[in-house]
Write an enzyme that holds these catalytic residues in place. Structure first.
Site, PDB file in Angstrom:
ATOM      1  N   ASP A  67      64.111  52.890  27.523  1.00 51.01           N
ATOM      2  CA  ASP A  67      63.298  53.483  26.453  1.00 51.01           C
ATOM      3  C   ASP A  67      62.264  52.493  25.929  1.00 51.01           C
ATOM      4  OD1 ASP A  67      65.111  51.766  25.274  1.00 51.01           O
ATOM      5  OD2 ASP A  67      66.182  53.303  24.158  1.00 51.01           O
ATOM      6  N   ASN A 134      74.824  55.944  15.057  1.00 51.33           N
ATOM      7  CA  ASN A 134      74.968  57.402  15.031  1.00 51.33           C
ATOM      8  C   ASN A 134      75.376  57.982  16.387  1.00 51.33           C
ATOM      9  OD1 ASN A 134      72.657  57.155  16.546  1.00 51.33           O
ATOM     10  ND2 ASN A 134      71.318  58.292  15.167  1.00 51.33           N
ATOM     11  N   HIS A 136      73.828  57.403  19.300  1.00 49.08           N
ATOM     12  CA  HIS A 136      72.754  57.616  20.276  1.00 49.08           C
ATOM     13  C   HIS A 136      72.912  56.675  21.473  1.00 49.08           C
ATOM     14  CE1 HIS A 136      69.640  54.594  18.343  1.00 49.08           C
ATOM     15  NE2 HIS A 136      70.438  53.970  19.184  1.00 49.08           N
ATOM     16  N   GLU A 141      68.811  60.916  20.340  1.00 51.48           N
ATOM     17  CA  GLU A 141      69.390  61.011  18.997  1.00 51.48           C
ATOM     18  C   GLU A 141      70.259  62.268  18.860  1.00 51.48           C
ATOM     19  OE1 GLU A 141      69.166  58.502  17.249  1.00 51.48           O
ATOM     20  OE2 GLU A 141      67.146  57.764  16.862  1.00 51.48           O
TER      21      GLU A 141
HETATM   22  P1  PGA Z   1      72.159  47.212  18.957  1.00 54.32           P
HETATM   23  O1  PGA Z   1      71.453  48.613  19.266  1.00 54.32           O
HETATM   24  O2  PGA Z   1      72.711  46.718  20.240  1.00 54.32           O
HETATM   25  O3  PGA Z   1      71.041  46.345  18.441  1.00 54.32           O
HETATM   26  O4  PGA Z   1      73.222  47.474  17.941  1.00 54.32           O
HETATM   27  C1  PGA Z   1      72.088  49.534  20.078  1.00 54.32           C
HETATM   28  C2  PGA Z   1      71.332  50.836  20.120  1.00 54.32           C
HETATM   29  O5  PGA Z   1      70.693  51.212  19.123  1.00 54.32           O
HETATM   30  O6  PGA Z   1      71.408  51.521  21.150  1.00 54.32           O
END
Ligand code: PGA
Length: 241
Positions: A67, A134, A136, A141
């Site tokens: 992404d 959350n 995702h 999302e």
């Molecule tokens: P993080 O992000 O590894 O910085 O916690 C993970 C994500 O949002 O997929």
């Protein structure tokens, strides 16, 4: 979907790097699916250290990233392209033409098309995923339905808040991103989701609680994958139970 509970985040990162290295050693021209964020940093550190010690070679390796924020050029310190350059690409012998990234300032529809065409020809051999607070994966999302193909997404408020730590002000966090969809993710031959920290307990707890696949918990789609592993450390596992 199987779950591995490790002794620590460092051990999870080592196991994950070993899984990637195994693919790099056994597949002729492997396609690695890569993600960003703080969680995969330990794996990138293991991979770059192993490369410096002459244990692995990236000259035959291809990569694709999950992404990117819409509106951030690769030169922006918070773009995922910049992250990849900093933590992996500049440190190993990957050929630039073998690394596929979304261009955050490219025309979004063209970026999605390019990704979808590529993925329809070339499933990933292994894909690393982090997870949002959350639930995702990539920037898929929580929503009423899953989205199969690469698409533009409006970031959830949770995600904007969680990612604000990387920006000077919360207003600077881009509101949109382009993400690989669930078709690309689930077609990977091997998917490994790594999670650490209490902030992930709710999502991981819900993922492991039952056999349901629910677009309100995007990571639950991994239950359809042939070969998916959830890698969590003991601290997180203890917190869930
Ligand atoms: P993080 O992000 O590894 O910085 O916690 C993970 C994500 O949002 O997929």
């Amino acid at each position: 979907m199987k779950t591995i509970v490790t002794g620590s985040y460092a051990e999870s990162s080592r196991i994950l790097a070993d899984m990637f290295e195994c693919v790099m050693r056994t597949v002729e021209e492997p396609l690695l699916g890569l993600s960003t964020g703080s969680t995969p940093l330990g794996m990138y550190q293991c991979l770059t250290e192993d490369y410096s010690r002459g244990l692995i070679d990236f000259s035959h390796v291809h990569t694709i990233n999950l992404d990117e924020y819409v509106g951030l050029p690769r030169s922006h310190s918070q773009s995922f392209g910049y992250y990849m350059d900093k933590h992996l690409f500049s440190k190993v012998n990957l050929l630039p033409e073998n690394t596929l990234l979304i261009d955050g300032v490219g025309e979004p529809e063209a970026q999605c098309r390019r990704y979808n065409e590529f993925l329809s020809q070339s499933p990933m051999d292994i894909l690393v995923l982090g997870i949002g607070n959350n639930g995702h994966i990539g920037f898929n999302e929580p929503d009423d339905a899953f989205c199969a193909s690469t698409h533009v997404v409006e970031l959830a408020d949770d995600t904007i808040c969680a990612n604000a730590r990387f920006f000077e002000r919360i207003e600077d966090v881009p509101r949109h991103a382009i993400t690989m969809g669930m078709a690309g993710i689930t077609q990977a031959r091997e998917v490994v989701l790594i999670a650490t920290g209490m902030a992930k307990a709710k999502a991981i707890g819900a993922l492991l609680a039952d056999d349901k696949i629910d677009p309100r918990l995007p990571c639950s789609i991994l239950k359809v994958c042939q070969n998916a592993t959830i890698l969590i450390d003991k601290d997180l596992a203890d917190y869930i139970q």
